[in-house]
Design a protein around this motif. Structure first.
Motif, PDB file in Angstrom:
ATOM      1  N   LYS A 149      10.805  -5.449   6.837  1.00  0.00           N
ATOM      2  CA  LYS A 149       9.659  -6.463   6.684  1.00  0.00           C
ATOM      3  C   LYS A 149       8.660  -6.130   7.396  1.00  0.00           C
ATOM      4  O   LYS A 149       7.561  -6.831   7.127  1.00  0.00           O
ATOM      5  CB  LYS A 149      10.420  -7.504   7.180  1.00  0.00           C
ATOM      6  N   ASN A 166       5.036  -4.934   8.548  1.00  0.00           N
ATOM      7  CA  ASN A 166       3.818  -4.545   7.807  1.00  0.00           C
ATOM      8  C   ASN A 166       2.912  -3.700   8.625  1.00  0.00           C
ATOM      9  O   ASN A 166       1.867  -4.301   9.248  1.00  0.00           O
ATOM     10  CB  ASN A 166       3.097  -5.751   7.107  1.00  0.00           C
ATOM     11  N   GLN A 199      11.696  -1.930  -4.011  1.00  0.00           N
ATOM     12  CA  GLN A 199      11.271  -2.673  -2.854  1.00  0.00           C
ATOM     13  C   GLN A 199       9.977  -1.796  -2.363  1.00  0.00           C
ATOM     14  O   GLN A 199       8.950  -2.160  -1.910  1.00  0.00           O
ATOM     15  CB  GLN A 199      12.427  -2.617  -1.902  1.00  0.00           C
ATOM     16  N   LYS A 208       5.902  -2.452  -2.027  1.00  0.00           N
ATOM     17  CA  LYS A 208       5.139  -2.379  -0.667  1.00  0.00           C
ATOM     18  C   LYS A 208       3.847  -1.459  -0.793  1.00  0.00           C
ATOM     19  O   LYS A 208       2.968  -1.693  -0.082  1.00  0.00           O
ATOM     20  CB  LYS A 208       6.028  -1.800   0.190  1.00  0.00           C
ATOM     21  N   GLN A 249      -0.020  -2.738  -0.493  1.00  0.00           N
ATOM     22  CA  GLN A 249      -0.748  -2.056   0.449  1.00  0.00           C
ATOM     23  C   GLN A 249      -2.016  -1.526  -0.077  1.00  0.00           C
ATOM     24  O   GLN A 249      -2.917  -1.462   0.341  1.00  0.00           O
ATOM     25  CB  GLN A 249       0.063  -1.463   1.216  1.00  0.00           C
TER      26      GLN A 249
END
Length: 486
Positions: free
Chosen positions: A193, A195, A478, A482, A486
């Motif tokens: 999780k 970041n 997943q 991500k 980003q």
């Protein structure tokens, strides 16, 4: 009792039993090695091949530091459990022909290592993963140091320094990630999780990659491997090549890329290029070898380089190829080293130019060896074919030129493997090989199991591919999400 706890701790209990087993250690080790396999069979039969974590265990361990004994199994872990608990009985059975001093300690270390391996493949807590990582390292160090060849001490020291250095760098990354989580947790879900910015993920990528690349090993972190494989006792070499290097491959899939997706985005190409260099380099070096164990060792580097390239290509075909090829490589390389061990024990030499014509006095060995060689060079309808086909397809989908280079492993592998088979098995018998005796009951059992697995998985790989498909698909989604966000 949770079935997964049983899976992890049975080998640990077996290790304790070995220490008091005395003269019955060998036969008792053979029986006890079947218990984890039976538990794995039960878990496989009751496993639902979706993306969920099953057989979950989550117990407070050192709660004040956010450490839990959290472990579970998904489709990725399940294949590694099958690999570990299938190969350990084969490796123990293959050792029965050796006169081993202090058998109790020898088999206790194997079981202790098995427990560490199972911990690595199921841990969902960063600290627990690291504990398993180190638990697996310590026994193999002593197995190689106490029962290895003449140069075992200096070779083992190099291996230990390499691996412990990589491990400590990885530990720094794990502690850093732990401190970044809201509740100072080591839970892998909390790591996923996070970041973190691109530069932070960059150094985390390299901290994990170094530890995993050394273990696999990937070029240029491979230099410990040929010497260690050659000097280690055969059971130690099988443990290292068949199972232990899969810790690094698994670590990349489970920990490295999902934890540092931006680091992977920035540096994945570099890792892929290193993997492909390793494929070509190790294949060329293997072709020049006259020592049968060193040839198999370099062959292993080439095959693992292709698995690594398939992972860093990061697509469904590459990852599925990596999963099934981890299992296939383990089966094939254990078979290869066992045949090499039979030849070395009978002939007292590892040099190919001193062998020849063994097929004539030992036709059963020749047939089994041919099946293993064909599986290793990925002949269609052998287990190696489906794995290498998917891996090359994965690399091809990433870059056609990389696939062309990685594909050299099939051509070069066929050249050096068939050349080795020709030098050992075919041609004219000499003074040594004329009196070569064919395989006996124990050796037949090991080679029959390995040969059947090579053919069955080659003909029908679907049950293996089906296990990991949903988990791999979920992980891909997943990580890609991500990177896009980003």
């Amino acid at each position: 009792m949770e079935i997964l706890l049983l899976q992890i701790f049975i080998p640990l209990i077996a290790a304790a039993v070995m220490l008091i087993a005395g003269k019955s250690a060998r036969s008792l080790a053979g029986v006890l090695s079947l218990l984890p396999l039976a538990v794995t069979a039960y878990m496989y039969v009751n496993f639902v091949p979706d993306a969920s974590i099953q057989y979950l265990v989550n117990l407070p361990w050192v709660p004040q530091f956010g450490i839990n004994f959290k472990a579970g199994v998904d489709g990725i872990s399940m294949i590694l459990l099958i690999l570990t608990n299938l190969l350990i009985p084969i490796i123990i059975l293959s050792s029965f022909k050796h006169e081993i001093k202090n058998q109790s300690a020898f088999y206790a270390l194997i079981f202790f290592m098995q427990s560490g391996l199972l911990l690595v493949f199921t841990a969902l807590d960063g600290f627990l993963f690291y504990v398993g990582w180190e638990i697996a390292l310590i026994p193999i160090y002593f197995i190689c140091a106490l029962w290895g060849g003449q140069n075992r001490i200096q070779v083992n020291l190099k291996f230990f320094i390499y691996t412990i250095a990589g491990s400590l760098i990885m530990l720094l990354a794990i502690i850093y990630l732990h401190l970044q989580t809201p509740n100072n947790s080591y839970d892998i879900a909390e790591f996923y999780k996070l970041n973190l910015d691109s530069s932070t993920q960059g150094w985390i990528f390299w901290a994990f990659f170094l530890a995993f690349a050394i273990k696999m090993p990937v070029f240029p972190f491979h230099t410990w491997q040929p010497d260690t494989y050659t000097e280690a006792p055969t059971a130690g070499t099988m443990l290292l090549s068949g199972i232990m290097l899969k810790m690094g491959i698994y670590g990349v899939i489970r920990w490295l890329i999902p934890v540092a997706p931006l680091g992977f985005h920035d540096w994945g190409l570099t890792a892929l290029v290193l993997s492909i260099i390793g494929v070509v380099y190790a294949s060329i070096i293997a072709f020049t070898q006259n020592d049968i164990k060193r040839l198999i060792a370099y062959s292993s580097i080439a095959h693992v380089g292709l698995i690594s390239a398939g992972i860093f290509a990061w697509n469904m075909q590459g990852l599925q190829g990596a999963m099934i090829q981890m299992l296939n490589h383990g089966i094939n390389v254990v078979g290869m080293f066992f045949v090499a061990d039979i030849i070395i024990r009978r002939m007292g030499t590892r040099e190919l130019d001193q062998l020849g014509g063994i097929a004539k006095p030992a036709p059963k060995l020749a047939i089994a060896f041919l099946i293993i060689v064909l599986g290793t060079v990925a002949l269609p309808l052998t287990n190696g074919f489906i794995g290498e086909f998917l891996l090359l397809m994965g690399v091809y989908n990433y870059n056609i030129y990389f696939a062309a280079l990685a594909g050299l492993t099939i051509i070069l592998g066929a050249v050096y493997m068939l050349r080795m088979y020709q030098k050992v098995m075919l041609g004219v018998t000499n003074e040594r090989t004329t009196i070569f005796s064919d395989i006996d009951t124990t050796e037949k059992s090991v080679l029959l199991i390995v040969s059947v697995l090579i053919i069955v998985i080659g003909i029908y790989p679907q049950p293996i591919l089906h296990i990991s498909e949903a988990a791999i698909s979920n992980l891909l989604e997943q990580v890609n999400q991500k990177i896009l966000v980003q």
